[in-house]
Each structure stands twice: as C-alpha cells, then as structure tokens.
Design a protein around this motif. Structure first.
Motif, PDB file in Angstrom:
ATOM      1  N   ASN A 324      54.593  32.325  43.310  1.00 51.07           N
ATOM      2  CA  ASN A 324      53.654  31.212  43.432  1.00 51.07           C
ATOM      3  C   ASN A 324      52.194  31.662  43.422  1.00 51.07           C
ATOM      4  O   ASN A 324      51.309  30.965  43.924  1.00 51.07           O
ATOM      5  CB  ASN A 324      53.937  30.397  44.695  1.00 51.07           C
ATOM      6  N   LYS A 325      51.940  32.858  42.836  1.00 55.81           N
ATOM      7  CA  LYS A 325      50.563  33.319  42.660  1.00 55.81           C
ATOM      8  C   LYS A 325      50.090  32.837  41.289  1.00 55.81           C
ATOM      9  O   LYS A 325      50.088  33.592  40.309  1.00 55.81           O
ATOM     10  CB  LYS A 325      50.502  34.838  42.763  1.00 55.81           C
ATOM     11  N   LEU A 326      49.689  31.604  41.248  1.00 53.03           N
ATOM     12  CA  LEU A 326      49.355  30.984  39.969  1.00 53.03           C
ATOM     13  C   LEU A 326      48.012  31.422  39.420  1.00 53.03           C
ATOM     14  O   LEU A 326      47.656  31.040  38.296  1.00 53.03           O
ATOM     15  CB  LEU A 326      49.391  29.460  40.123  1.00 53.03           C
ATOM     16  N   ASP A 327      47.269  32.220  40.170  1.00 51.94           N
ATOM     17  CA  ASP A 327      46.000  32.765  39.645  1.00 51.94           C
ATOM     18  C   ASP A 327      46.224  34.058  38.886  1.00 51.94           C
ATOM     19  O   ASP A 327      45.272  34.632  38.339  1.00 51.94           O
ATOM     20  CB  ASP A 327      45.029  33.019  40.805  1.00 51.94           C
ATOM     21  N   THR A 328      47.464  34.549  38.824  1.00 52.64           N
ATOM     22  CA  THR A 328      47.782  35.798  38.133  1.00 52.64           C
ATOM     23  C   THR A 328      47.651  35.611  36.625  1.00 52.64           C
ATOM     24  O   THR A 328      48.057  34.586  36.079  1.00 52.64           O
ATOM     25  CB  THR A 328      49.213  36.247  38.480  1.00 52.64           C
ATOM     26  N   ARG A 329      47.069  36.657  35.956  1.00 52.21           N
ATOM     27  CA  ARG A 329      46.953  36.664  34.507  1.00 52.21           C
ATOM     28  C   ARG A 329      47.480  37.998  33.985  1.00 52.21           C
ATOM     29  O   ARG A 329      47.202  39.055  34.563  1.00 52.21           O
ATOM     30  CB  ARG A 329      45.510  36.471  34.038  1.00 52.21           C
ATOM     31  N   ILE A 330      48.258  37.963  32.907  1.00 51.52           N
ATOM     32  CA  ILE A 330      48.809  39.185  32.309  1.00 51.52           C
ATOM     33  C   ILE A 330      47.814  39.705  31.285  1.00 51.52           C
ATOM     34  O   ILE A 330      47.553  39.063  30.267  1.00 51.52           O
ATOM     35  CB  ILE A 330      50.161  38.885  31.639  1.00 51.52           C
ATOM     36  N   GLU A 331      47.220  40.892  31.587  1.00 55.14           N
ATOM     37  CA  GLU A 331      46.201  41.496  30.722  1.00 55.14           C
ATOM     38  C   GLU A 331      46.667  42.888  30.334  1.00 55.14           C
ATOM     39  O   GLU A 331      46.881  43.750  31.193  1.00 55.14           O
ATOM     40  CB  GLU A 331      44.854  41.579  31.445  1.00 55.14           C
ATOM     41  N   ALA A 332      46.861  43.169  29.045  1.00 54.51           N
ATOM     42  CA  ALA A 332      47.284  44.492  28.568  1.00 54.51           C
ATOM     43  C   ALA A 332      47.104  44.546  27.064  1.00 54.51           C
ATOM     44  O   ALA A 332      46.988  43.517  26.396  1.00 54.51           O
ATOM     45  CB  ALA A 332      48.738  44.760  28.953  1.00 54.51           C
ATOM     46  N   GLU A 340      52.149  39.992  22.914  1.00 55.24           N
ATOM     47  CA  GLU A 340      50.795  39.520  23.198  1.00 55.24           C
ATOM     48  C   GLU A 340      50.739  37.996  23.169  1.00 55.24           C
ATOM     49  O   GLU A 340      50.079  37.359  24.010  1.00 55.24           O
ATOM     50  CB  GLU A 340      49.833  40.117  22.166  1.00 55.24           C
ATOM     51  N   GLU A 341      51.421  37.392  22.211  1.00 61.02           N
ATOM     52  CA  GLU A 341      51.477  35.938  22.163  1.00 61.02           C
ATOM     53  C   GLU A 341      52.208  35.380  23.389  1.00 61.02           C
ATOM     54  O   GLU A 341      51.811  34.343  23.947  1.00 61.02           O
ATOM     55  CB  GLU A 341      52.183  35.502  20.876  1.00 61.02           C
ATOM     56  N   ILE A 342      53.254  36.074  23.816  1.00 65.51           N
ATOM     57  CA  ILE A 342      53.990  35.618  25.003  1.00 65.51           C
ATOM     58  C   ILE A 342      53.089  35.669  26.227  1.00 65.51           C
ATOM     59  O   ILE A 342      53.088  34.758  27.067  1.00 65.51           O
ATOM     60  CB  ILE A 342      55.249  36.483  25.217  1.00 65.51           C
ATOM     61  N   ALA A 343      52.315  36.759  26.338  1.00 65.72           N
ATOM     62  CA  ALA A 343      51.421  36.888  27.493  1.00 65.72           C
ATOM     63  C   ALA A 343      50.392  35.759  27.499  1.00 65.72           C
ATOM     64  O   ALA A 343      50.104  35.173  28.559  1.00 65.72           O
ATOM     65  CB  ALA A 343      50.732  38.249  27.460  1.00 65.72           C
ATOM     66  N   ARG A 344      49.801  35.446  26.325  1.00 66.03           N
ATOM     67  CA  ARG A 344      48.845  34.347  26.268  1.00 66.03           C
ATOM     68  C   ARG A 344      49.520  33.021  26.634  1.00 66.03           C
ATOM     69  O   ARG A 344      48.944  32.186  27.342  1.00 66.03           O
ATOM     70  CB  ARG A 344      48.219  34.263  24.872  1.00 66.03           C
ATOM     71  N   ALA A 345      50.757  32.826  26.145  1.00 65.55           N
ATOM     72  CA  ALA A 345      51.465  31.592  26.467  1.00 65.55           C
ATOM     73  C   ALA A 345      51.763  31.494  27.964  1.00 65.55           C
ATOM     74  O   ALA A 345      51.672  30.412  28.557  1.00 65.55           O
ATOM     75  CB  ALA A 345      52.760  31.523  25.664  1.00 65.55           C
TER      76      ALA A 345
END
Length: 610
Positions: A324-332, A340-345
């Motif tokens: 429930n950490k909805l502020d998390t963003r996947i950056e790599a 990469e498209e999955i991470a953006r989605a």
C-alpha cells in the motif's frame, strides 16, 4: 548463490506455475477435442444406421393402408369381408376360397407381410392367412394378440414383436391393426409384419459391442435388437440424446427426431464403452504435449537467466506497491524494452489506483444504499400479500366467501404485477387476465360478457408481462356502458392479418391521409402475432383515435399524466423494436378496437437470449 535465489523468487515461481497451468490446460483442451472428434465420428455412424432403420420402419407403417386396396379393387372383396364379419355361421368352402384369394391379394401389397388375421366379435372360429404357406387356418386360442385386441381403443394400433406358430413354422412379427370399410362393423383386421429388414440394418457391424436398437410405443417395447429391451424410466425428447439408467446400468441414448405414429425409435450403448472408444487418440495427444512441455521448460529456463535482473527490480517495486505504498515508482535502465513499458504502466497504474480507491469507497456507500432500497422494495409487497391473506381469512371466518375470493384474486394479481420475469408464456398472461376480469365481473355481473378467441398455435409463444391489464382496465374505466345489458369485451389472437384485412386497412389509411388526418404506417412482417381487444362500448371516432395514436408514440413527460396505454405501447416498442406496439381503431359495430402487434418469440428462445 544469487542466481539460485532469483530462481526461487516468488514472481519467478508464479510464472513457472502459470506455464505449467497453460500446458495442462492446453493438454486437456487437446484431449477434449480429440475425444469430441472421435466421439462424433462414432455417433455419426450410429445416427446414420438409426435413420436407415427408422426409414424402414416408417415404410411399414405408412404402407399399411395399401393393404386395403385389394378389398375395393377385387370384385366381391367387400362382400367377402361382410360375409365373414356379419355372419356367425361357419364359412362355406366357396366363402373360404373367396376369402383366401382376397387375403392373398392383400398380402402381395407388401413383401414384409407374414400373416393376416380376421377377428370378428360374433364368430366362434376366426381365421388367419399365412402368406408364405398360402393357407387359411383357424385362429388358435393362444394367438398372442388376443388380449391386446380386447382392449383396442383406436383404429390403428401397433403391437410388439410376438411369435405366431403355423403348422411346423413360426413367425416373429410386429402387428398392426386397422378398421373395416364403412359398411362393415363388428371386428378387426390385424396384419403381421416381419422385422427382418430392420434387424438386418440394426445388426450391421459396429465398433460397439453393447449397441442395441429399440422401438417403443407408449412406454412399451415393440422391437429390440438386443436380448432384452432397454426401457428407461424417462427417454430423451425426439431428436435429442441423454444418459439414461436402466436395469443394465447407464447407457447413452439417442432418439430419432421424427414422430412415426407415436413411436420412439432409439439406439443405446453403454456409457463406459462409448467413453473408452472416444479416448482412443488421448495417449498420442498426451505424448505430444509432454514433448512440447519439455521443450518449453528448456526455453523457459534460458529466458529466466536473461531476464533475472529486470524481473527482480519490477518484483521489488510491486512488493512495495502491494504494501500500500502508492507513492512508490519503479525507476531503472531496462535492457528489455517491454519491461520498461511495464514499469511505466505500473507507475501510471499506481497513480490511478490511488484515485480509484477514493471513488471505490464512495461507490461502496452508494451500493449499500441501493441494496437497502431493494430490500425495502421487496418488503413492501410482502407486507401487502400478508395483509390481503389476513383479510381473506377473516372474510372466510365471517362466512363471506365471495368477498374472500375477490381478495384472493386481488392478491394473485399483485403477485403477477411484481413477478421477477419480464417475458412469460401467453397462457400465463391470459390466466392473469382472467383473474383481473373476475374483479370487474363481480361488479357488473351478467351485464358484461368476456370472450377469448386465441389460435392454438399462438398459445405456444410468449409475451411481455402485464400487457392485457391496461387494455382491460381502459375498457371498464372509459368504454363500458353501465345502462346496457349486452356489453362485451373480446380478446382475439392470431398470426398476422389476412390479405382482405390488409387491403381494407390500407384503404382506410389512404382515405385518412387524403382528409389530412394524422395516420401511422402499419407494418406487419411474417413473424408477428396480432392481438385485438374489441368491445361495443362508448368508443371513439377516427379523429380521436388518430390523435391518441400519435400521443402513444410521444415520450412520457410528467408522472401526473394518464399514461396506462402509452406506458404499455412504449414497453412493447422497447422490448420488440420499432414498428411494434398499439394502434387504436374505431369498431365498425360501435365501440373501440385496440390492435396490438408483437413478434413471435418463444419463452425458451427469450431465456437463451437473455
């Protein structure tokens, strides 16, 4: 060690399980379609044999009446039969000779006839003619069909396979009975037909050891190709198949599609044998699937080594989001563009997820409110039903049975109003209309006659619920003349209109158009039902009918306006489509005629569409 740790990662395990599940599903689907293909091939062969056997049996029954032709063609044929059936005295040699010649001519009409017996009520001695021996013999007391002939109820009856003895020969035949020419009375003509051709067709080589064909009439076997007839408690409908249980266990049964004089012709095989033969190709399919699975596992392990890092990054990000950490963003920096498209989605999904959580909470509150309103809507009619039943019981206690019956009718009507089904059988809607009419007849008594005139075929279809009630209510509120003693309301139902009616209506429409009146085009496809409600009441003129017809097709603007007929018309148009609904017409004999046009729809069809 790290590579082993990655392989044991939860995401990788889930992907592995998914691959195994896909392979399992594919193998099951392949086995299923292989089973279906083989099963259909086996059953298609049996269906063809069933059709041939049924055709041969149908030829016997349809050609039965040809046996009578020599009676009328041969000189003295009718007289010979009359001498036999109307005289109790013993036959003279000349009469026996004439009778033998007549029966021989009748037997020649069909090469499957083995014997013809004449059973007269008044004669002590009856006779039977055997076609293969060309002899006329006395009918013995152990003739196997005497008991069935004593209980004969119709002209044509079919009796099961029995053995009839003649000198040193025996004949296994089914029997058919027929009446006598109109000028002769007092007996029965019964003909024995050989089933050799049917047995030859049913005995052809088949893949099934347990295959047998049966012919039954009214639950009794008249022929079986097996040792004993298979007669389950309930056979499938004609043209359908089902599993049936009998004394020999569970068998697959297929019934011939056409009705042959009330006869059911069907074949049956053991269900276990059908299952085993249908799975002949399953082993090969499973072997091919196993090889494909091994190849897929090898490719899968190679892809895992190449994608370990990207999967781990995404997995780690999803774990945080899952907490429930909805502020998390996947950056790599992903080497695989799809990751990469999955991470953006996923990042975009996280943003939308937070927004949707707030909306979901609001929708949840609305849903609870709607559920409360639905429960309340169900409670209100329940309270009304209980109250009406209490009033009805109180009237019975006080000896007022008439009022109690009216209250019971009212309760039944309310239940019909709030039924759960929108589309019901025509007969059920007519039954509801009769209950509703009973309330008005209690008020007007014999001053109103109620007539129902519906074609039998129309009753096989369905109709939208509660369509007759507004039409009946419209008559009793606006159309009835209380001062008359000959009031009537008549409900008709038929398929389409005759050509005369169409021509007359077209002429009326053209005449109204010339006079500048508002007219509505009436289309009537071939798949329609026309229902008219006709009365001899106050009625309306043509101009008033045209005005109301236009109003019926206008939307309901305010809830205070009178919209009984308008509501009904728009319900019909909404359900059946444009062109269907109500049309008001002045009755030629005085009063009003309301014409309802609906589409022919059966209840089972509407249920499947729904």
């Amino acid at each position: 060690m790290k590579r082993l740790h990655v392989i044991k990662n939860r995401s990788v395990r889930m992907l592995t399980y998914f691959c195994f599940a896909v392979i399992l599903v594919v193998s099951l689907i392949a086995c299923y379609f292989g089973y279906r293909q083989r099963r259909n091939e086996l059953l298609a062969e049996l269906d063809l044999t069933l059709t041939r056997a049924a055709g041969e049996y149908q030829n016997l029954t349809e050609d039965f009446w040809d046996v009578y032709i020599p009676i009328f063609q041969q000189s003295g044929g009718v007289e010979a039969l009359r001498a036999y059936f109307e005289q109790a005295d013993a036959l003279t040699p000349f009469e026996k000779s004439d009778l033998t010649e007549l029966l021989s001519s009748m037997a020649l009409r069909n090469d499957q006839i083995r014997w013809i017996a004449l059973v007269a009520d008044e004669r002590e001695t009856n006779y039977i003619y055997f076609s293969t021996q060309s002899t006329l013999q006395e009918l013995s007391d152990d003739f196997p069909y005497l008991e069935q002939l004593a209980g004969k109820e119709s002209i044509l009856e079919i009796y099961g396979l029995r053995t009839v003895d003649s000198l040193d020969e025996s004949y296994d035949c089914i029997a058919m009975t027929g009446g006598l020419p109109g000028t002769i009375d007092g007996g029965t003509l019964i003909v024995g037909f050989s089933m050799d051709r049917v047995s030859l067709i049913c005995g052809e080589e088949s893949s099934f050891q347990s295959l047998q064909f049966d012919i039954a009439v009214d639950g009794e076997s008249i022929y079986t190709s097996g040792e004993t007839a298979f007669l389950p408690d309930e056979l499938p409908e004609r043209g359908s198949a089902a599993l049936c249980t009998g004394t020999e266990g569970t068998r697959y049964v297929q019934v011939y599609g056409e009705s042959i004089r009330g006869t059911r012709i069907y074949y049956s095989v053991k269900w276990t044998e059908l299952l085993v033969l249908s799975h002949r190709n399953t082993g090969m399919i499973l072997l091919l699937v196993a090889i494909a699975m091994i190849v897929m596992l090898l490719l899968y392990s190679m892809i895992l080594r190449m994608l370990n890092r990207e999967v781990e990054i995404i997995h780690a990000g999803l774990e945080k989001i899952g907490q429930n950490k909805l502020d998390t963003r996947i950056e790599a920096n992903f080497k695989e563009s799809s990751f990469e498209e999955i991470a953006r989605a996923i990042n975009a999904m996280t943003v939308r997820l937070k927004e949707n959580i707030d909306r979901a909470y609001f929708y949840e509150l609305k849903q609870k409110e709607a559920e409360m309103q639905e429960l309340q809507a169900k409670f209100n009619p329940h309270f009304l039903y209980n109250s009406l039943e209490m009033f009805c019981a109180r009237c019975y206690q006080n000896g007022d049975a008439e009022t109690a019956d009216l209250i019971a009718q009212t309760a039944a009507i309310f239940r019909g109003f709030i039924g759960s089904r929108t589309f019901i059988p025509m007969q059920e809607e007519l039954a509801f209309s009769r209950r509703y009419l009973a309330l008005f007849r209690a008020r007007y008594g014999d001053r109103v006659r109620v007539l129902f005139d519906f074609d039998t075929e129309v009753l096989e279809y369905g109709i939208v619920r509660n369509v007759f009630q507004p039409l009946i209510e419209n008559y009793f509120v606006h159309g009835i003349d209380p001062s008359r003693e000959d009031n009537y309301i008549c409900l008709h139902g038929h398929f389409g209109e005759t050509e005369t009616e169409k021509t007359a209506e077209a002429a009326k429409t053209a005449e109204a158009a010339k006079a500048g009146k508002n007219t509505l085009p009436e289309s009537e496809p071939d798949d329609t039902i026309v229902i008219t409600v006709e009365d001899n009441g106050v009625g309306l003129d043509r101009e008033e009918c045209d005005r109301i017809n236009v109003q019926l097709r206008e939307p309901i603007v305010v809830s205070e306006e009178s919209y009984g007929l308008k509501n009904l018309h728009q319900r019909l148009a909404l359900f059946y489509g444009e062109g269907y609904g109500l049309t008001l017409l002045p009755n030629e004999n005085g009063g009003l005629m309301i014409r309802m046009l609906i589409k022919r729809v059966r209840c089972e069809t509407e249920t499947n569409n729904s």
